[in-house]
Write an enzyme that holds these catalytic residues in place. Structure first.
Site, PDB file in Angstrom:
ATOM      1  N   ASN A  61     -10.601  67.807 -47.970  1.00  0.00           N
ATOM      2  CA  ASN A  61     -10.857  68.933 -48.876  1.00  0.00           C
ATOM      3  C   ASN A  61     -12.326  69.112 -49.257  1.00  0.00           C
ATOM      4  O   ASN A  61     -12.832  70.247 -49.250  1.00  0.00           O
ATOM      5  CB  ASN A  61     -10.019  68.788 -50.143  1.00  0.00           C
ATOM      6  CG  ASN A  61      -8.527  68.792 -49.873  1.00  0.00           C
ATOM      7  OD1 ASN A  61      -7.752  68.118 -50.545  1.00  0.00           O
ATOM      8  ND2 ASN A  61      -8.097  69.546 -48.863  1.00  0.00           N
TER       9      ASN A  61
ATOM     10  N   PHE B 125     -15.667  59.838 -54.611  1.00  0.00           N
ATOM     11  CA  PHE B 125     -14.734  60.070 -53.510  1.00  0.00           C
ATOM     12  C   PHE B 125     -15.473  60.464 -52.228  1.00  0.00           C
ATOM     13  O   PHE B 125     -15.161  59.978 -51.134  1.00  0.00           O
ATOM     14  CB  PHE B 125     -13.746  61.170 -53.918  1.00  0.00           C
ATOM     15  CG  PHE B 125     -12.648  61.408 -52.932  1.00  0.00           C
ATOM     16  CD1 PHE B 125     -11.799  60.380 -52.539  1.00  0.00           C
ATOM     17  CD2 PHE B 125     -12.438  62.672 -52.398  1.00  0.00           C
ATOM     18  CE1 PHE B 125     -10.772  60.610 -51.621  1.00  0.00           C
ATOM     19  CE2 PHE B 125     -11.419  62.910 -51.493  1.00  0.00           C
ATOM     20  CZ  PHE B 125     -10.577  61.883 -51.104  1.00  0.00           C
TER      21      PHE B 125
ATOM     22  N   HIS C  53      -0.704  72.262 -48.770  1.00  0.00           N
ATOM     23  CA  HIS C  53      -1.530  71.113 -48.381  1.00  0.00           C
ATOM     24  C   HIS C  53      -1.153  70.643 -46.975  1.00  0.00           C
ATOM     25  O   HIS C  53      -2.031  70.359 -46.146  1.00  0.00           O
ATOM     26  CB  HIS C  53      -1.346  69.981 -49.378  1.00  0.00           C
ATOM     27  CG  HIS C  53      -1.863  68.651 -48.916  1.00  0.00           C
ATOM     28  ND1 HIS C  53      -3.196  68.396 -48.696  1.00  0.00           N
ATOM     29  CD2 HIS C  53      -1.198  67.501 -48.606  1.00  0.00           C
ATOM     30  CE1 HIS C  53      -3.352  67.137 -48.288  1.00  0.00           C
ATOM     31  NE2 HIS C  53      -2.153  66.580 -48.216  1.00  0.00           N
TER      32      HIS C  53
ATOM     33  N   GLN D 122     -15.521  63.139 -57.969  1.00  0.00           N
ATOM     34  CA  GLN D 122     -15.853  63.767 -56.700  1.00  0.00           C
ATOM     35  C   GLN D 122     -17.045  63.097 -56.020  1.00  0.00           C
ATOM     36  O   GLN D 122     -17.046  62.909 -54.798  1.00  0.00           O
ATOM     37  CB  GLN D 122     -16.122  65.257 -56.916  1.00  0.00           C
ATOM     38  CG  GLN D 122     -14.908  66.030 -57.365  1.00  0.00           C
ATOM     39  CD  GLN D 122     -13.716  65.814 -56.446  1.00  0.00           C
ATOM     40  OE1 GLN D 122     -13.738  66.198 -55.278  1.00  0.00           O
ATOM     41  NE2 GLN D 122     -12.681  65.184 -56.972  1.00  0.00           N
TER      42      GLN D 122
ATOM     43  N   HIS E  31       3.656  64.781 -43.168  1.00  0.00           N
ATOM     44  CA  HIS E  31       3.109  63.544 -43.735  1.00  0.00           C
ATOM     45  C   HIS E  31       3.328  63.411 -45.242  1.00  0.00           C
ATOM     46  O   HIS E  31       3.229  62.312 -45.786  1.00  0.00           O
ATOM     47  CB  HIS E  31       1.611  63.444 -43.422  1.00  0.00           C
ATOM     48  CG  HIS E  31       0.733  64.264 -44.313  1.00  0.00           C
ATOM     49  ND1 HIS E  31       0.605  65.629 -44.178  1.00  0.00           N
ATOM     50  CD2 HIS E  31      -0.057  63.908 -45.369  1.00  0.00           C
ATOM     51  CE1 HIS E  31      -0.228  66.072 -45.101  1.00  0.00           C
ATOM     52  NE2 HIS E  31      -0.641  65.062 -45.834  1.00  0.00           N
ATOM     53  N   ASP E  32       3.629  64.496 -45.943  1.00  0.00           N
ATOM     54  CA  ASP E  32       3.892  64.421 -47.392  1.00  0.00           C
ATOM     55  C   ASP E  32       5.218  65.068 -47.777  1.00  0.00           C
ATOM     56  O   ASP E  32       5.423  65.390 -48.951  1.00  0.00           O
ATOM     57  CB  ASP E  32       2.758  65.092 -48.175  1.00  0.00           C
ATOM     58  CG  ASP E  32       1.568  64.171 -48.411  1.00  0.00           C
ATOM     59  OD1 ASP E  32       1.783  62.946 -48.480  1.00  0.00           O
ATOM     60  OD2 ASP E  32       0.432  64.665 -48.507  1.00  0.00           O
TER      61      ASP E  32
ATOM     62  N   HIS F 263       0.429  68.207 -53.686  1.00  0.00           N
ATOM     63  CA  HIS F 263       1.235  67.739 -52.556  1.00  0.00           C
ATOM     64  C   HIS F 263       2.392  68.700 -52.321  1.00  0.00           C
ATOM     65  O   HIS F 263       3.518  68.467 -52.750  1.00  0.00           O
ATOM     66  CB  HIS F 263       1.729  66.317 -52.815  1.00  0.00           C
ATOM     67  CG  HIS F 263       0.650  65.292 -52.743  1.00  0.00           C
ATOM     68  ND1 HIS F 263       0.082  64.725 -53.858  1.00  0.00           N
ATOM     69  CD2 HIS F 263       0.007  64.745 -51.681  1.00  0.00           C
ATOM     70  CE1 HIS F 263      -0.850  63.859 -53.494  1.00  0.00           C
ATOM     71  NE2 HIS F 263      -0.925  63.851 -52.173  1.00  0.00           N
TER      72      HIS F 263
ATOM     73  N   ASP G 278      -6.427  64.715 -43.853  1.00  0.00           N
ATOM     74  CA  ASP G 278      -5.719  64.592 -45.123  1.00  0.00           C
ATOM     75  C   ASP G 278      -6.677  64.510 -46.315  1.00  0.00           C
ATOM     76  O   ASP G 278      -6.351  64.992 -47.409  1.00  0.00           O
ATOM     77  CB  ASP G 278      -4.829  63.343 -45.077  1.00  0.00           C
ATOM     78  CG  ASP G 278      -3.864  63.267 -46.244  1.00  0.00           C
ATOM     79  OD1 ASP G 278      -3.528  64.319 -46.808  1.00  0.00           O
ATOM     80  OD2 ASP G 278      -3.441  62.148 -46.588  1.00  0.00           O
TER      81      ASP G 278
END
Length: 532
Positions: free
Chosen positions: A406, A457, A255, A454, A290-291, A251, A403
């Site tokens: 990735n 996700f 990113h 992974q 956003h982060d 973060h 977001d």
């Protein structure tokens, strides 16, 4: 320290006040107006009005004071004293902007320093003339220095000196803005999902990926010209936001820049159809911020710790609320508020509402709820945004999709992002263990399965999101990358399970052998059994 060198180094040459104010005009006045000597004259019939080709025509009540070589108030000022009076008159006007007022104050200080220096010089010349201890030749020799200095130091170079120092103060930022504008066309793959490499951008731009990408996208999409943003204020804001991002594994500003470029591409591929420029701005601004200020830990960690933000936001979307608060506190800084003069109050209010909604939707706690709600909306009213009551669900989907995108990037980039996010998770798990807590899910480096995390996700979070995005834009490339990446990790997971099974089998065999050895009766040397 700043004024004295100007008075000493630049008060030389020849010229008049008209030349001085001609040089200063662009540095201290943003737009042409009725002159200070004829406030009753309209812009059309005032002889000294000079709006220039790039300056907007404003109503008389909105115009700052005009100062130019044709203005009698300035062209008639042939001395430092008269120049000071003209500057003081402009400082009394109410319609000077903050930046104009600051520049005029700086000019006044320079002129005062020049005046003080000349008065001191005249005193020295008078002392030389009145000295009885000096013969005529010595007096002429010393007075020659004074004459030389007086001939060299005139107000033309005051103008040059003032402009030079003002530009020096702003020059570095101006050069960076110009470089960003120039480099915006040189960022490889800025409009492409697979060709863009944010790590290379970070490496090639002095570790400033967010500033480079964000400004480039604002310029590429012509948002700067559309909303008439002040480039310097925008640059200051983006630079400040980038500075507020921490140096965490995942973060961070890299990113944020990657999410911003991903949002841009999703919009390009069709999601922007039917959206206004203000709605597009809300997505890109939300992506950039956003982060911001992320602590490198999850909401659950902060809630369990009971930190200040968790208390402030009542355990609700702690990180996301903090990011939004920090963004708008940054916008409150005068040197960063690029929205104030560019947008109407109604536009600013609408933009703020959209940014808040999109950033809050990046909280994974609302992922399934938002996705299910959007599915129901599409089934009920189709994917035509014009038929919806608000475009907010689509704006949220675009930013949230970027977001978590990735795994949908090319494999070499996706694997690097996987390593970074897991390392940040593991560092949180280490902190939790040191605090005597049970490590959060996926945060225990001793137990977490990299391959399994992974596969899960992608299967349950990312792929359903991009399948939904496929209703609004072309996601074929992303879905193809996801499938390839998922298959890679499925093979890794199968290998991981085989190794685990082999280890378990080996441990079981060793246990059985150990048990058998302890139960086998011992024998004596002559072969007889020995009672144990």
């Amino acid at each position: 320290q700043a004024v004295a060198p100007v008075a000493n180094a630049f008060v030389a040459g020849g010229g008049d006040m008209a030349t001085l104010f001609s040089k200063l005009r662009n540095a201290i006045i943003d737009a042409a107006t009725p002159c200070v000597c004829r406030p009753e004259a309209s812009p059309r019939n005032c002889g000294c009005a000079n709006p220039g080709p790039l300056r907007p025509q404003l109503a008389s009540s909105e115009r700052p004071p005009h100062v130019g070589p044709e203005c009698p108030a300035t062209s008639s000022a042939q001395s430092v004293g008269q120049a000071l009076r003209a500057v003081n008159l402009m400082l009394q006007l109410d319609n000077c902007s903050h930046a104009q007022h600051s520049d005029l104050l700086f000019v006044r200080e320079v002129l005062k320093a020049v005046q003080d220096e000349r008065e001191a010089q005249n005193t020295q010349l008078a002392a030389i003339k009145q000295s009885d201890a000096l013969d005529a030749s010595t007096q002429a020799y010393l007075l020659g220095f004074g004459t030389h200095v007086k001939h060299k130091r005139t107000l033309r170079d005051v103008a040059t000196g003032v402009v030079t120092l003002i530009h020096k103060q702003r020059g570095e930022r101006t050069r960076k803005v110009s470089r960003c504008i120039t480099d915006s066309n040189g960022l490889v793959g800025l409009d492409d999902w697979c060709e863009f490499d944010i790590f290379r951008v970070a490496r090639d731009n002095n570790g400033q990926p967010l500033l480079t990408v964000a400004y480039s996208l604002f310029a590429r999409r012509k948002l700067i010209s559309h909303f008439n943003f002040n480039p310097s204020l925008l640059f200051s804001f983006l630079g400040r936001i980038e500075d507020l991002y921490g140096c965490h594994s995942y973060h961070n500003a890299t990113h944020a820049a990657d999410v911003m470029q991903g949002s841009h591409v999703l919009l390009l591929k069709g999601a922007q159809q039917g959206l206004s420029e203000l709605e597009i701005l809300s997505v890109l601004l939300g992506a950039a911020c956003h982060d911001v200020g992320h602590h490198g830990v999850t909401n659950d960690f902060r809630i369990a710790s009971g930190d200040e933000d968790a208390i402030t936001y009542n355990d609700q979307a702690v990180n996301e609320n903090m990011h939004l608060s920090l963004t708008y506190r940054t916008l409150q800084r005068p040197e960063c508020d690029f929205l104030r003069l560019a947008l109407t109050p109604k536009q600013r209010q609408a933009l703020r509402g959209m940014v808040i909604q999109t950033v809050l939707a990046t909280d994974m706690a609302v992922h399934f709820k938002n996705l299910d709600g959007l599915k129901a909306l599409v089934n009920d009213k189709s994917a035509n945004v014009h038929k919806w009551d608000t475009s907010a669900p689509l704006l949220q989907l675009v930013l949230h999709g970027a977001d978590i995108s990735n795994p949908s990037r090319p494999s070499v980039l996706a694997r690097r992002w996987t390593d970074l996010i897991l390392e940040e998770f593991f560092l949180q798990g280490d902190r939790e263990r040191s605090l005597g807590r049970e490590p959060s899910p996926l945060c225990d480096r001793r137990a977490a399965s990299k391959a399994g995390s992974q596969v899960g996700f992608i299967s349950f979070i990312v792929r359903p999101t991009f399948e939904m995005l496929g209703n609004f834009c072309d996601c074929s490339v992303m879905l193809s990358n996801l499938q390839a990446y998922k298959e890679f990790w499925e093979e890794e997971l199968a290998t991981e399970k085989r190794l685990q099974a082999a280890a378990i089998q080996q441990a079981s065999t060793a246990t059985v052998e150990s048990t058998t050895d302890t139960q086998r009766p011992a024998t004596s040397d002559d072969g007889g059994a020995v009672e144990l």
